[in-house]
Design a protein around this motif. Structure first.
Motif, PDB file in Angstrom:
ATOM      1  N   GLY A 138       0.793  -1.224   0.000  1.00  0.00           N
ATOM      2  CA  GLY A 138       0.000   0.000   0.000  1.00  0.00           C
ATOM      3  C   GLY A 138       0.821   1.268   0.000  1.00  0.00           C
ATOM      4  O   GLY A 138       0.312   2.340   0.349  1.00  0.00           O
ATOM      5  N   VAL A 139       2.088   1.169  -0.406  1.00  0.00           N
ATOM      6  CA  VAL A 139       2.974   2.341  -0.428  1.00  0.00           C
ATOM      7  C   VAL A 139       3.522   2.526  -1.840  1.00  0.00           C
ATOM      8  O   VAL A 139       4.679   2.182  -2.122  1.00  0.00           O
ATOM      9  CB  VAL A 139       4.125   2.193   0.594  1.00  0.00           C
ATOM     10  CG1 VAL A 139       4.924   3.499   0.698  1.00  0.00           C
ATOM     11  CG2 VAL A 139       3.600   1.786   1.961  1.00  0.00           C
ATOM     12  N   PRO A 140       2.705   3.066  -2.749  1.00  0.00           N
ATOM     13  CA  PRO A 140       3.144   3.167  -4.145  1.00  0.00           C
ATOM     14  C   PRO A 140       4.147   4.281  -4.408  1.00  0.00           C
ATOM     15  O   PRO A 140       4.804   4.281  -5.454  1.00  0.00           O
ATOM     16  CB  PRO A 140       1.829   3.436  -4.895  1.00  0.00           C
ATOM     17  CG  PRO A 140       0.974   4.151  -3.885  1.00  0.00           C
ATOM     18  CD  PRO A 140       1.319   3.541  -2.562  1.00  0.00           C
ATOM     19  N   ASN A 141       4.266   5.224  -3.479  1.00  0.00           N
ATOM     20  CA  ASN A 141       5.090   6.409  -3.721  1.00  0.00           C
ATOM     21  C   ASN A 141       6.537   6.249  -3.284  1.00  0.00           C
ATOM     22  O   ASN A 141       7.371   7.122  -3.531  1.00  0.00           O
ATOM     23  CB  ASN A 141       4.486   7.620  -3.017  1.00  0.00           C
ATOM     24  CG  ASN A 141       4.277   7.388  -1.533  1.00  0.00           C
ATOM     25  OD1 ASN A 141       3.757   6.343  -1.122  1.00  0.00           O
ATOM     26  ND2 ASN A 141       4.670   8.361  -0.720  1.00  0.00           N
ATOM     27  N   LEU A 142       6.867   5.130  -2.596  1.00  0.00           N
ATOM     28  CA  LEU A 142       8.241   4.898  -2.166  1.00  0.00           C
ATOM     29  C   LEU A 142       8.746   3.585  -2.749  1.00  0.00           C
ATOM     30  O   LEU A 142       7.977   2.652  -2.987  1.00  0.00           O
ATOM     31  CB  LEU A 142       8.333   4.834  -0.640  1.00  0.00           C
ATOM     32  CG  LEU A 142       7.976   6.091   0.160  1.00  0.00           C
ATOM     33  CD1 LEU A 142       8.133   5.819   1.656  1.00  0.00           C
ATOM     34  CD2 LEU A 142       8.831   7.276  -0.264  1.00  0.00           C
ATOM     35  N   LYS A 143      10.063   3.522  -2.929  1.00  0.00           N
ATOM     36  CA  LYS A 143      10.693   2.284  -3.397  1.00  0.00           C
ATOM     37  C   LYS A 143      11.950   2.042  -2.581  1.00  0.00           C
ATOM     38  O   LYS A 143      12.501   2.967  -1.948  1.00  0.00           O
ATOM     39  CB  LYS A 143      11.001   2.358  -4.881  1.00  0.00           C
ATOM     40  CG  LYS A 143      12.041   3.385  -5.266  1.00  0.00           C
ATOM     41  CD  LYS A 143      12.259   3.419  -6.759  1.00  0.00           C
ATOM     42  CE  LYS A 143      13.397   4.349  -7.173  1.00  0.00           C
ATOM     43  NZ  LYS A 143      13.172   5.741  -6.726  1.00  0.00           N
ATOM     44  N   VAL A 144      12.409   0.831  -2.588  1.00  0.00           N
ATOM     45  CA  VAL A 144      13.645   0.481  -1.888  1.00  0.00           C
ATOM     46  C   VAL A 144      14.790   1.357  -2.406  1.00  0.00           C
ATOM     47  O   VAL A 144      14.943   1.553  -3.616  1.00  0.00           O
ATOM     48  CB  VAL A 144      13.974  -1.011  -2.101  1.00  0.00           C
ATOM     49  CG1 VAL A 144      15.356  -1.348  -1.526  1.00  0.00           C
ATOM     50  CG2 VAL A 144      12.910  -1.879  -1.455  1.00  0.00           C
ATOM     51  N   GLY A 145      15.537   1.934  -1.475  1.00  0.00           N
ATOM     52  CA  GLY A 145      16.650   2.807  -1.829  1.00  0.00           C
ATOM     53  C   GLY A 145      16.345   4.281  -1.705  1.00  0.00           C
ATOM     54  O   GLY A 145      17.269   5.110  -1.701  1.00  0.00           O
TER      55      GLY A 145
END
Length: 387
Positions: A71-78
């Motif tokens: 449910g967190v589409p705005n963040l990515k690993v890194g």
């Protein structure tokens, strides 16, 4: 992982604890790159805000995203992010009205309309690492931290800014900003900030940006007064050396300041007699700084309160507030409302935040630094911990 764990008042140890994990779809896990000790943490450290069980402290932190829920589409690993200290859902009545510190959904333990902190009933939104009263979430004085509602709170950090330049966007700069924003300056006002700790200095910096004509800092510690003078370009007054109320009136044509900020709260310096009276009256700490603000502000002036209070005070000078027609506002800062604008101020070079850092040490030294910060030793203004 290693973390600074509160066990009981004056007992914080860096220990090995379980790594956090994704628990809800809107969670993220951060690898913490920088965290700080806040004056508010000292309220727990000193037992002023009770915490019955061990927990990881810390509500000022930033880091690198290690894992995200679906449910967190705005963040990515890194991604490198800075995290507001209130935990807010972004969708309830209060969040949609830009009042994230009153979020209805984050504090499942004690949330409610009452505000009865003494009875552990009716607190506001959850806060990272700030007791079971405020949700019981482990904080960020650790190698890793779980961030709920990560699609709403964390903000990505521009690549050209260091941790030290943006770390204080988590709390103390937005809190100092709120103290002035709530006063609704028109331009040219005299602003007096009681307390030259990190939040007080950030309020002074904010006052200049928001249009103050004169900024005055009040404290009893010479090293903090010097930091306010140097970092915030403030005039400074030592309350141990003069009747600051009379001095402030003399500096303002007899009227008093247009705005007074209480950036100290309940842990103001107290005499042995005042401490004894606290016991008799079943009060925690003192409201002497708030009383000084009410004295020093002009008639029809504004008093804002960003120092923490967690106790009722039966001798509150209600008559003075009424007679002088003083506007008052206080509480936890609305970080989510302010943070994007404040990031731009830092990026554009309109404010410098990291010049108040006096100690930058490994997380392993957290226990020692809590002791030094609490005792006001070694000219300690602000501590940054590196996991």
């Amino acid at each position: 992982m290693k973390a600074a764990v509160f066990h009981k008042p004056k007992d914080i140890r860096v220990e090995t604890v379980d790594d956090p994990r994704i628990e809800q779809s809107r969670d993220a896990i951060l690898r913490v790159t920088s965290t700080a000790i806040c004056g508010s943490d000292l309220h727990i450290y000193n037992g002023m805000v009770p915490q019955p069980r061990s927990m990881v402290l810390g509500h000022e932190f930033m880091g690198i995203v290690e894992e995200v829920g679906p449910g967190v589409p705005n963040l990515k690993v890194g991604d490198r992010v800075v995290v507001p200290f209130p935990i807010s859902c972004g969708g309830c009545f209060f969040c949609t009205n830009n009042l994230p510190t009153h979020c209805e959904n984050s504090n499942h333990k004690t949330y409610g309309p009452e505000g009865e902190l003494i009875k552990a009933k009716g607190a506001g939104a959850a806060l990272f690492g700030y007791t079971d009263l405020y949700g019981g979430y482990d904080g960020g004085q650790a190698e890793y931290v779980r961030v709920p509602y990560a699609d709403y709170g964390p903000r990505k950090v521009p690549d050209n800014l260091t941790d030290e330049q943006v770390l204080f966007l988590t709390d103390i700069f937005p809190t100092g900003w709120a103290a002035i924003d709530w006063a609704e300056l028109k331009g040219g006002e005299t602003v007096v900030v009681f307390g030259c700790g990190p939040v007080g200095i950030m309020a002074m910096k904010s006052a200049w940006i928001q249009g103050a004509g004169r900024v005055i800092g009040v404290d009893i510690e010479p090293y903090r007064l010097e930091m306010a003078r140097k970092s915030a370009n403030a005039e400074v007054l030592n309350a141990d050396e003069m009747d600051v109320i009379e001095v402030i009136r003399a500096m303002t044509g007899g009227y008093g300041a247009d705005v007074c900020v209480d950036a100290v709260g309940m842990e103001a310096h107290r005499s042995a007699f005042e401490k004894a009276m606290n016991v008799v009256q079943m009060e925690k700490g003192s409201m002497k700084v708030l009383e000084m603000c009410l004295d020093a502000v002009r008639r029809a002036g504004v008093v804002t309160v960003v120092g923490v209070y967690g106790s009722p005070y039966n001798n509150f000078p209600l008559y003075k507030w009424f007679d002088k027609g003083i506007k008052m506002m206080g509480g936890q800062a609305w970080v989510h409302r302010y943070i994007d604008h404040l990031i731009s101020l830092v990026q554009d070079g309109k404010v410098v935040l990291n010049d108040i850092i006096t100690h930058e040490v490994p997380l392993s030294e957290a226990s020692r630094m809590y002791d030094i910060f609490n005792k006001k030793e070694d000219n300690c203004v602000k501590v940054v911990l590196k996991p």
